[in-house]
Design a protein around this motif. Structure first.
Motif, short mmCIF file in Angstrom:
data_model
loop_
_atom_site.label_atom_id
_atom_site.label_comp_id
_atom_site.label_asym_id
_atom_site.label_seq_id
_atom_site.Cartn_x
_atom_site.Cartn_y
_atom_site.Cartn_z
N TRP A 83 0.85 -1.19 0.00
CA TRP A 83 0.00 0.00 0.00
C TRP A 83 0.89 1.24 0.00
O TRP A 83 1.80 1.35 0.82
N ASN A 127 -2.67 12.58 11.13
CA ASN A 127 -3.84 11.82 11.58
C ASN A 127 -4.78 11.37 10.48
O ASN A 127 -5.90 10.95 10.75
N LEU A 128 -4.35 11.53 9.24
CA LEU A 128 -5.23 11.19 8.13
C LEU A 128 -4.39 10.76 6.94
O LEU A 128 -3.39 11.41 6.62
N GLN A 129 -4.78 9.69 6.30
CA GLN A 129 -4.05 9.29 5.09
C GLN A 129 -4.94 8.59 4.09
O GLN A 129 -5.91 7.93 4.46
N LEU A 130 -4.60 8.76 2.81
CA LEU A 130 -5.26 8.04 1.74
C LEU A 130 -4.27 7.00 1.22
O LEU A 130 -3.11 7.32 0.98
N SER A 131 -4.76 5.75 1.05
CA SER A 131 -3.86 4.66 0.69
C SER A 131 -4.33 3.96 -0.58
O SER A 131 -5.51 3.65 -0.72
N PHE A 132 -3.38 3.71 -1.47
CA PHE A 132 -3.63 3.02 -2.73
C PHE A 132 -2.93 1.67 -2.69
O PHE A 132 -1.73 1.61 -2.41
N SER A 154 -8.51 15.79 0.40
CA SER A 154 -9.91 16.21 0.58
C SER A 154 -10.71 16.11 -0.72
O SER A 154 -11.92 16.27 -0.70
N TRP A 172 -5.88 3.23 14.00
CA TRP A 172 -6.37 3.86 12.77
C TRP A 172 -7.69 3.22 12.39
O TRP A 172 -7.80 2.00 12.31
N ARG A 205 -12.71 1.49 3.66
CA ARG A 205 -12.32 0.97 2.36
C ARG A 205 -13.26 1.50 1.30
O ARG A 205 -14.46 1.23 1.33
N LEU A 230 -8.32 0.92 -2.21
CA LEU A 230 -8.22 2.32 -1.82
C LEU A 230 -8.89 2.49 -0.47
O LEU A 230 -9.98 1.98 -0.23
N GLN A 231 -8.22 3.20 0.43
CA GLN A 231 -8.87 3.47 1.71
C GLN A 231 -8.42 4.81 2.29
O GLN A 231 -7.32 5.27 2.06
N LEU A 232 -9.34 5.42 3.04
CA LEU A 232 -9.03 6.63 3.79
C LEU A 232 -8.97 6.24 5.27
O LEU A 232 -9.86 5.54 5.76
N SER A 233 -7.91 6.70 5.95
CA SER A 233 -7.71 6.27 7.34
C SER A 233 -7.60 7.47 8.27
O SER A 233 -6.90 8.43 7.97
N PHE A 234 -8.30 7.37 9.39
CA PHE A 234 -8.30 8.40 10.43
C PHE A 234 -7.60 7.85 11.67
O PHE A 234 -7.97 6.77 12.16
N ARG A 235 -6.66 8.60 12.21
CA ARG A 235 -6.07 8.18 13.47
C ARG A 235 -7.05 8.55 14.58
O ARG A 235 -7.60 9.66 14.58
N TYR A 245 -8.51 12.52 15.83
CA TYR A 245 -7.66 13.67 16.13
C TYR A 245 -8.08 14.90 15.34
O TYR A 245 -8.18 15.99 15.88
N ASP A 246 -8.35 14.72 14.05
CA ASP A 246 -8.55 15.91 13.20
C ASP A 246 -10.01 16.26 12.93
O ASP A 246 -10.30 17.38 12.52
N PHE A 247 -10.92 15.30 13.15
CA PHE A 247 -12.30 15.53 12.71
C PHE A 247 -13.32 15.47 13.85
O PHE A 247 -14.50 15.39 13.60
N LYS A 263 -16.43 17.69 12.29
CA LYS A 263 -15.78 18.79 11.59
C LYS A 263 -16.41 19.12 10.25
O LYS A 263 -16.44 20.28 9.86
N ASP A 264 -16.89 18.13 9.51
CA ASP A 264 -17.38 18.47 8.16
C ASP A 264 -18.84 18.09 7.90
O ASP A 264 -19.30 18.20 6.77
N PRO A 306 -15.22 16.31 2.43
CA PRO A 306 -13.88 15.74 2.55
C PRO A 306 -13.84 14.30 3.05
O PRO A 306 -12.99 13.52 2.59
#
Lengths: 275, 275
Positions: free
Chosen positions: A7, A15-20, A228, B7, B11, B16-21, B42-44, B59-60, B224
């Motif tokens: 990945w 604290n946030l990431q997008l993974s491929f 985003s 995290w 999915r 592809l996935q977006l991950s939040f700590r 942490y961020d949202f 947050k959004d 986002p």
């Protein structure tokens, strides 16, 4: 760039990431300016990353490249014939300007390796550099403008984000040298980051341009693989900006309604640049 | 919902996935309908997930809730006074309708646990259920409409995606029963997913509505924390739709220009619903 179990992850913050998920890492090279990686992904085709940040994927690069070229093209009061691209070493912006029929395109990229990588892995973008209407210069865009005596109808800043080598491209001094290189009614556009995660990049571009140009506008686009998914572009000109929507042929993202609607900023973006 | 090293990952596909700590998992409960999780990120701020899919973050959430309520409100030819919300058990849509001054809001949520969870963890949304203008009904929205004899100026479908319990809410039969519950000049809006990752959800909603209503339009917003950051809403009415933009007070996302610009669809979305 180290992969974890195949990945590739772009960290948007701590604290946030997008993974491929990737099939293969095709290249990882440290140049004089930055680290360049190319991955073969499952869902997005080939992906180009610079310093861990997604620059483009084959699947969605059309949004960015259409929006950074066609919006200024169709906002100019008379049909543009020449353009200067600062950055854009992948060739995608030059490709779009060629489609629009521009007669003279100068592309100044600081890192020759970006061009080489794109020629090898993204030929559908980099093939634009083989067109006789395109002059490719390897060098520093800000330095180029100091020596330059040409005039351009459109200048676009297709750079990495305003940290690292591209920072100088977001300041008033740079916009002053851009202004000298614009023809009468000329337009500058810069990519100005995600209003949601990088509000300061947008403010920097907007405030810098405001000090130099009479008219400054911000427009946005959806770019799924950028932080985003929401991206801003900042446009400046000393001439009034108004859409030549009746001349528009649709692209894959761009069309005559997008040309108008892209300038409808969400309230928090409007307040960000007004405040 | 199992966390990997703190995290939480949604999915979007296998690849592809977006991950939040997250600081903490505040709740994980399996109800009769679905799995509900609440995380402190942490961020949202707090994040509500249903079956592993982000429903809202503190947050959004304003983008989604403003756009699903204010757009139909200001597209109605006369000022709406009543609304029916199908889904929306978090209370966010009801909260926005209260801000707009509606006199009568009926909210039909299938899963009482969504309401309980929101009361506990998202009081700034769920407090709308304590307002005397809001009637909360725990039940199936499609069944409710079969028995219902009331008329509503706006009906919104604020549901999960068209897989699982919400699927029925995207079909022609459902839109027919919606139509019977709309007052003259009434408007329906449904969330219709990401045009980029879930094109079939949007097509399902659009084509279903087209069979039942004279006027159908799609609009979009940047969200986002939803897949691709790009979300669609589909609106239907038998009356002409036209913006009452001069009456708009801006929200945090919504304003009079967004009311117009949100209907400017990128070409690939336009072709998706036209094809």
């Amino acid at each position: 760039m180290r992969l974890i179990e195949n990945w590739f992850s772009e960290r948007y913050s701590e604290n946030l990431q997008l993974s491929f998920r990737v099939m293969d890492q095709l290249l990882s090279v440290k140049t004089d300016f930055q680290r360049i990686d190319v991955f073969e992904t499952y869902d997005f085709g080939k992906l180009l990353s610079i310093d861990g940040t997604v620059q483009l994927t084959e699947k969605d690069e059309f949004v960015y490249h259409e929006m950074i070229t066609r919006v200024p093209y169709f906002m100019a009061s008379r049909k543009p014939r020449s353009a200067l691209i600062i950055g854009g070493g992948d060739g995608g912006a030059a490709r779009e300007f060629l489609k629009l029929g521009l007669e003279r395109i100068t592309n100044v990229e600081i890192d020759s390796q970006v061009v080489e990588v794109s020629r090898k892995f993204f030929p559908s973008l980099a093939s634009s550099f083989s067109d006789s209407r395109v002059t490719l210069i390897i060098g520093d865009g800000a330095e180029f403008l100091k020596e330059n005596r040409d005039k351009f109808d459109i200048i676009i800043v297709d750079s990495t984000d305003p940290v690292g080598p591209a920072e100088v491209l977001f300041h008033k001094e740079f916009y002053n040298s851009v202004k000298k290189a614009l023809s009468k009614d000329g337009i500058i556009v810069t990519q100005s980051g995600s209003p949601f995660y990088q509000p300061n990049g947008l403010k920097l571009a907007y405030n810098g341009m405001k000090e130099v140009f009479r008219n400054v506008s911000v427009y946005t686009a959806f770019i799924p693989t950028y932080p985003s998914g929401f991206w801003s572009f900042t446009m400046g000109s000393d001439s009034p900006l108004s859409a030549r929507g009746d001349e528009v042929d649709p692209g894959k993202y761009f069309n005559a309604r997008v040309l108008e609607g892209a300038f409808s900023l969400p309230q928090f973006v409007y307040e960000l640049i007004s405040g």
